[in-house]
Scaffold this motif. Structure first.
Motif, PDB file in Angstrom:
ATOM      1  N   PHE A   8      41.393 -12.586-103.309  1.00 46.96           N
ATOM      2  CA  PHE A   8      41.326 -13.008-104.713  1.00 46.96           C
ATOM      3  C   PHE A   8      40.906 -14.476-104.816  1.00 46.96           C
ATOM      4  O   PHE A   8      40.082 -14.848-105.673  1.00 46.96           O
ATOM      5  CB  PHE A   8      42.687 -12.775-105.387  1.00 46.96           C
ATOM      6  CG  PHE A   8      42.690 -13.200-106.835  1.00 46.96           C
ATOM      7  CD1 PHE A   8      42.035 -12.441-107.795  1.00 46.96           C
ATOM      8  CD2 PHE A   8      43.337 -14.369-107.220  1.00 46.96           C
ATOM      9  CE1 PHE A   8      42.043 -12.830-109.113  1.00 46.96           C
ATOM     10  CE2 PHE A   8      43.337 -14.758-108.535  1.00 46.96           C
ATOM     11  CZ  PHE A   8      42.692 -13.989-109.502  1.00 46.96           C
ATOM     12  N   VAL A   9      41.455 -15.290-103.954  1.00 48.92           N
ATOM     13  CA  VAL A   9      41.125 -16.723-103.976  1.00 48.92           C
ATOM     14  C   VAL A   9      39.651 -16.936-103.656  1.00 48.92           C
ATOM     15  O   VAL A   9      38.947 -17.707-104.318  1.00 48.92           O
ATOM     16  CB  VAL A   9      42.030 -17.492-102.978  1.00 48.92           C
ATOM     17  CG1 VAL A   9      41.513 -18.905-102.761  1.00 48.92           C
ATOM     18  CG2 VAL A   9      43.461 -17.542-103.505  1.00 48.92           C
ATOM     19  N   ILE A  10      39.199 -16.223-102.639  1.00 53.71           N
ATOM     20  CA  ILE A  10      37.793 -16.387-102.255  1.00 53.71           C
ATOM     21  C   ILE A  10      36.885 -15.914-103.387  1.00 53.71           C
ATOM     22  O   ILE A  10      35.868 -16.544-103.720  1.00 53.71           O
ATOM     23  CB  ILE A  10      37.498 -15.616-100.947  1.00 53.71           C
ATOM     24  CG1 ILE A  10      38.249 -16.277 -99.783  1.00 53.71           C
ATOM     25  CG2 ILE A  10      35.997 -15.576-100.658  1.00 53.71           C
ATOM     26  CD1 ILE A  10      38.249 -15.455 -98.511  1.00 53.71           C
ATOM     27  N   PHE A  11      37.265 -14.766-103.971  1.00 53.87           N
ATOM     28  CA  PHE A  11      36.477 -14.219-105.080  1.00 53.87           C
ATOM     29  C   PHE A  11      36.425 -15.223-106.242  1.00 53.87           C
ATOM     30  O   PHE A  11      35.357 -15.483-106.818  1.00 53.87           O
ATOM     31  CB  PHE A  11      37.080 -12.891-105.544  1.00 53.87           C
ATOM     32  CG  PHE A  11      36.405 -12.344-106.775  1.00 53.87           C
ATOM     33  CD1 PHE A  11      37.039 -12.411-108.024  1.00 53.87           C
ATOM     34  CD2 PHE A  11      35.152 -11.762-106.700  1.00 53.87           C
ATOM     35  CE1 PHE A  11      36.427 -11.902-109.151  1.00 53.87           C
ATOM     36  CE2 PHE A  11      34.542 -11.256-107.829  1.00 53.87           C
ATOM     37  CZ  PHE A  11      35.190 -11.318-109.079  1.00 53.87           C
ATOM     38  N   SER A  12      37.556 -15.813-106.590  1.00 47.39           N
ATOM     39  CA  SER A  12      37.611 -16.783-107.685  1.00 47.39           C
ATOM     40  C   SER A  12      36.758 -18.004-107.368  1.00 47.39           C
ATOM     41  O   SER A  12      36.054 -18.552-108.229  1.00 47.39           O
ATOM     42  CB  SER A  12      39.053 -17.231-107.936  1.00 47.39           C
ATOM     43  OG  SER A  12      39.860 -16.128-108.279  1.00 47.39           O
ATOM     44  N   PHE A  13      36.815 -18.390-106.107  1.00 49.77           N
ATOM     45  CA  PHE A  13      36.040 -19.557-105.681  1.00 49.77           C
ATOM     46  C   PHE A  13      34.553 -19.282-105.835  1.00 49.77           C
ATOM     47  O   PHE A  13      33.788 -20.123-106.330  1.00 49.77           O
ATOM     48  CB  PHE A  13      36.411 -19.891-104.229  1.00 49.77           C
ATOM     49  CG  PHE A  13      35.747 -21.140-103.722  1.00 49.77           C
ATOM     50  CD1 PHE A  13      34.717 -21.053-102.776  1.00 49.77           C
ATOM     51  CD2 PHE A  13      36.120 -22.400-104.187  1.00 49.77           C
ATOM     52  CE1 PHE A  13      34.108 -22.213-102.302  1.00 49.77           C
ATOM     53  CE2 PHE A  13      35.509 -23.547-103.714  1.00 49.77           C
ATOM     54  CZ  PHE A  13      34.501 -23.455-102.754  1.00 49.77           C
ATOM     55  N   ILE A  14      34.145 -18.101-105.440  1.00 45.67           N
ATOM     56  CA  ILE A  14      32.725 -17.747-105.531  1.00 45.67           C
ATOM     57  C   ILE A  14      32.283 -17.705-106.989  1.00 45.67           C
ATOM     58  O   ILE A  14      31.211 -18.214-107.358  1.00 45.67           O
ATOM     59  CB  ILE A  14      32.453 -16.395-104.834  1.00 45.67           C
ATOM     60  CG1 ILE A  14      32.657 -16.548-103.329  1.00 45.67           C
ATOM     61  CG2 ILE A  14      31.049 -15.897-105.139  1.00 45.67           C
ATOM     62  CD1 ILE A  14      32.689 -15.237-102.569  1.00 45.67           C
ATOM     63  N   VAL A  15      33.106 -17.090-107.844  1.00 44.16           N
ATOM     64  CA  VAL A  15      32.766 -17.003-109.275  1.00 44.16           C
ATOM     65  C   VAL A  15      32.676 -18.409-109.878  1.00 44.16           C
ATOM     66  O   VAL A  15      31.749 -18.733-110.629  1.00 44.16           O
ATOM     67  CB  VAL A  15      33.799 -16.137-110.036  1.00 44.16           C
ATOM     68  CG1 VAL A  15      33.602 -16.257-111.545  1.00 44.16           C
ATOM     69  CG2 VAL A  15      33.684 -14.672-109.610  1.00 44.16           C
ATOM     70  N   GLY A  16      33.640 -19.233-109.526  1.00 39.11           N
ATOM     71  CA  GLY A  16      33.645 -20.589-110.087  1.00 39.11           C
ATOM     72  C   GLY A  16      32.435 -21.393-109.647  1.00 39.11           C
ATOM     73  O   GLY A  16      31.791 -22.071-110.445  1.00 39.11           O
ATOM     74  N   ILE A  17      32.106 -21.302-108.347  1.00 35.27           N
ATOM     75  CA  ILE A  17      30.938 -22.026-107.850  1.00 35.27           C
ATOM     76  C   ILE A  17      29.673 -21.511-108.520  1.00 35.27           C
ATOM     77  O   ILE A  17      28.777 -22.275-108.884  1.00 35.27           O
ATOM     78  CB  ILE A  17      30.838 -21.865-106.315  1.00 35.27           C
ATOM     79  CG1 ILE A  17      31.973 -22.652-105.638  1.00 35.27           C
ATOM     80  CG2 ILE A  17      29.484 -22.335-105.825  1.00 35.27           C
ATOM     81  CD1 ILE A  17      31.832 -24.144-105.721  1.00 35.27           C
TER      82      ILE A  17
END
Lengths: 181, 547
Positions: A8-17
């Motif tokens: 989830f954290v990685i996914f959020s990071f990718i979306v945010g970037i």
């Protein structure tokens, strides 16, 4: 569980970037109906979100001069006429603040600030003249007090500092009296 | 014996002839010296223009007569022009008199008259110089009014150019500009002087040209009538709609000058004609055009003024156009326009006619505010003393400011009014000759009390069809500006005022000089599309050469 959280954290990071990178490429569409373009609209050059917002709202005006300011104490109506000079070539709107002060025997007291968001029509020299009429609700003014206004170009309403009476730029307001007639 | 008698007889004859020759020679010497003295005094005596009866003026002003006779003017009108004596406003101490109250004035005749003198190679008499009319002749870049007020109010202060220790305050009013299409209908009666004195190229022919310019501005909604006065008076043209231009111009062009001047009868007929064709809520006006020889009898001047005042109350106003030289009754014409709620302009040329009744006709035809009064309260903590420059015959009592029954001046559409005060800052001594210093009323300057607020300007005015006045108020801060950084409006007005002080040889002129006037005017004239300001600079040069 940890894996799911990590995912989830990685996914959020990718979306945010991705969203962050998208700001460089895409302009937020505006309501065309309220803006009459003087020149063909062009897509603005790449900027960071923060810098773009700063240039759009702040620094759009280089100069703001009042020519007349009349305040009717009976009708609580303010009428002003002022001249603006713009800095940016493509300005979709400007914000100005008018800070009102009153002078009495004790000195100078702050009365109120009024903010106007405008879409002025600038001429070929980047100058626009504007009349504004607006109802205002000042704190009660004494008959013997004279009112002055300090105009501020590129005004941000949420500025934390209280306005300071800038005597060099203060403009005398004509008051149409209530109790003086 | 016979020889002795003949010798005695011849001796007597010789003595008689010697005496006769001596008398002839003496008489010739006296006559020659009188002629020389009158021409030398032509441009130096100001005593001639003091306030006296017309009879005294006629007998004592031979200097003007000499010049007019040389130029071939009508010998009957060689008596001098008449100007009301002006006693300049002195400096007043704020501690004794913190309020200054006066009526506004939009007349411009004095500037045109001064220009006429200078263009004719003469210095004007000092009582012909009304500084407020010189300043008000020019347009200033004041903004148009907002907020439903008929005029904008503009104030500014800077250092005084002729006295560096003092400051100069400008109060400027700009009347709302109105297109002629939006002006109410006019009912005009031209009351024209066609007496013998008007038989001059700069009088009746120029008058006809001026009225033609005025008539060409009018439309079918307006009405024009023509009344003339000379030995008798008559209605030359009954009131007719202004689009009948042929009929109006025929009536004008057929006028010829001749006869004496019986103004009283003519003005009565003019007012009756205006009353008979009165337009409700319109502009009902008598326009008097004369060289000023307005003889109504010495005992009737008061009656004339009373009649004009009563007609004003009924809504018929009076404006005055002055023409010509030699017998210009400037004081009477200014008084009539003042009492008649109108304006007074002097037409010295076709160009002036185009300005006064052409481009500025809306101001003559459409009053946007009447009974306009100004009252200034000075802050004694910042101002030790002040002097109102000009407006000597417009001063009001302080209590008159709030009295709506007291008459004051009118502002027409597009008119500007500028008033200047010379200020003595707090801490300096105000020159007040003959008056002892006060000991109980000394005011110590306080830095905190209304800090840096020099004064408050209050104005009262009435809408054209109302009887109750409205009040405006504005303060003025002292920003310690120098005259060099002041606006073009203040700089140019200061330049013109300084010129007026020099022409009047004012006791308050201090360091005024022509070079300063020109330098300030040049720095402030701007684009000057109509060339009025450049013309002023030329006039200053002429005055400098004459002086």
């Amino acid at each position: 569980m940890i894996k799911h959280l990590t995912g989830f954290v990685i996914f959020s990071f990718i979306v945010g970037i991705s969203a962050f990178i998208a700001c460089f490429f895409y302009e937020i569409p505006s309501s065309e109906s309220v803006f009459v373009a003087q020149e063909p609209i062009r897509v603005s050059s790449k900027r960071s979100c923060g810098k773009y917002k700063k240039k759009h709202k702040r620094g759009a005006l280089t100069d703001l001069k009042l020519k007349q300011a009349v305040f009717n104490l009976k009708t609580k109506q303010l009428d002003t006429n002022f001249v603006m000079k713009r800095k940016n070539q493509y300005t979709k709107g400007v914000s100005i603040g008018l800070h009102f002060f009153a002078k009495n025997a004790s000195g100078t007291r702050y009365v109120a600030t009024i903010k106007f968001d405008l879409i002025p029509v600038f001429d070929d020299y980047g100058v626009a003249e504007q009349d504004i009429s607006s109802p205002v609700w000042f704190n009660s003014l004494e008959d013997y007090e004279n009112v002055y206004v300090v105009p501020e170009a590129n005004y941000l309403q949420n500025e934390s500092n209280a306005p300071v009476f800038d005597e060099a730029n203060a403009f005398s307001v004509i008051t149409i009296g209530k109790n003086l007639d | 014996m016979r020889n002795r008698k003949s010798k005695v007889r011849s001796e007597k004859v010789d003595v008689r002839s010697l005496i006769f020759c001596a008398v002839l020679l003496f008489g010739a010497l006296i006559f020659a010296s009188c002629s020389t003295q009158s021409s030398d005094q032509a441009y130096s005596s100001n005593d001639v223009y003091s306030k006296r009866s017309p009879a005294q003026d006629m007998s004592s002003n031979s200097n003007m007569a000499t010049r007019l006779e040389v130029e071939g003017f009508d010998e009957q009108k060689t008596d001098a022009e008449r100007y009301a004596e002006i006693e300049e406003n002195p400096f007043l101490e704020t501690s004794r008199a913190p309020l200054s109250t006066f009526s506004i004035d939009v007349d411009t005749a004095s500037y045109a008259n001064v220009r006429r003198y200078l263009n004719d190679g003469m210095m004007p008499p000092k009582d012909a110089v009304r500084i407020e009319e010189l300043v008000n002749y020019f347009e200033y870049d004041y903004p148009q009014p907002v907020g439903g007020v008929p005029f904008s109010v503009n104030t500014e202060v800077a250092s005084c150019p002729w006295n560096a220790k003092n400051k100069l305050v400008q109060i400027g009013l700009q009347g709302k500009k109105v297109s002629l299409d939006n002006v109410p209908p006019s009912n005009l009666v031209f009351l024209l002087d066609v007496s013998g004195s008007m038989n001059d190229p700069r009088k009746l022919p120029l008058l006809k040209n001026s009225l033609e310019i005025l008539v060409n501005q009018l439309t079918a909604k307006d009405r024009v009538a023509i009344v003339v006065y000379a030995g008798s008076s008559g209605l030359v043209l009954p009131s007719t709609t202004a689009n009948n231009r042929g009929e109006i111009m025929n009536a004008l062009n057929n006028l010829e000058a001749g006869g004496s001047t019986n103004g009283g009868e003519g003005i009565g007929l003019a007012y009756k004609t205006a009353q008979d064709n009165f337009i409700r809520n319109g502009n009902n006006r008598v326009i008097l055009a004369t060289d000023g020889d307005f003889n109504v009898g010495l005992s009737s001047d008061e009656q004339l003024v009373k009649m004009i005042e009563s007609k004003r109350q009924s809504g018929i106003f009076l404006s005055v156009l002055g023409f010509g030289t030699g017998n210009l009754n400037d004081s009477m014409m200014e008084k009539l326009a003042d009492k008649g709620n109108g304006n007074y302009a002097y037409i010295d040329s076709q160009t002036e006619a185009l300005k006064a009744v052409g481009e500025q006709v809306a101001g003559t035809l459409y009053t946007i505010a009447k009974d306009v009064k100004i009252q200034v309260e000075f802050n004694p903590a910042k101002v030790a003393g002040y002097r109102l420059i000009g407006y000597e015959n417009r001063l009001l009592a302080d209590k008159d400011f709030n009295d709506d029954t007291k008459d004051a001046g009118e502002i027409g559409a597009g008119h500007t009014v500028t008033a200047l005060y010379e200020i003595v800052p707090a801490g300096q001594k105000v020159s007040n000759p003959g008056v002892d210093d006060l000991k109980y009323s000394k005011v110590q300057p306080s830095g905190e009390s209304f800090n840096n607020e020099l004064l408050t300007v209050k104005l009262r005015y009435k809408e054209p069809n109302e009887t109750k006045s409205k009040l405006l108020k504005q303060g003025l801060l002292d920003k310690n500006n120098s005259i060099q950084t002041a606006s073009n409006n203040l700089k140019f007005a200061a330049s013109v005022a300084q010129f007026g002080l020099i022409l009047r040889d004012s006791r308050y002129k201090e360091n005024s000089n022509f070079e300063n006037v020109v330098s300030l005017a040049n720095s402030a004239k701007g684009s000057d599309l109509k060339n009025y300001k450049n013309e002023f600079i030329d006039l200053v040069g002429k005055a400098r050469r004459l002086k």
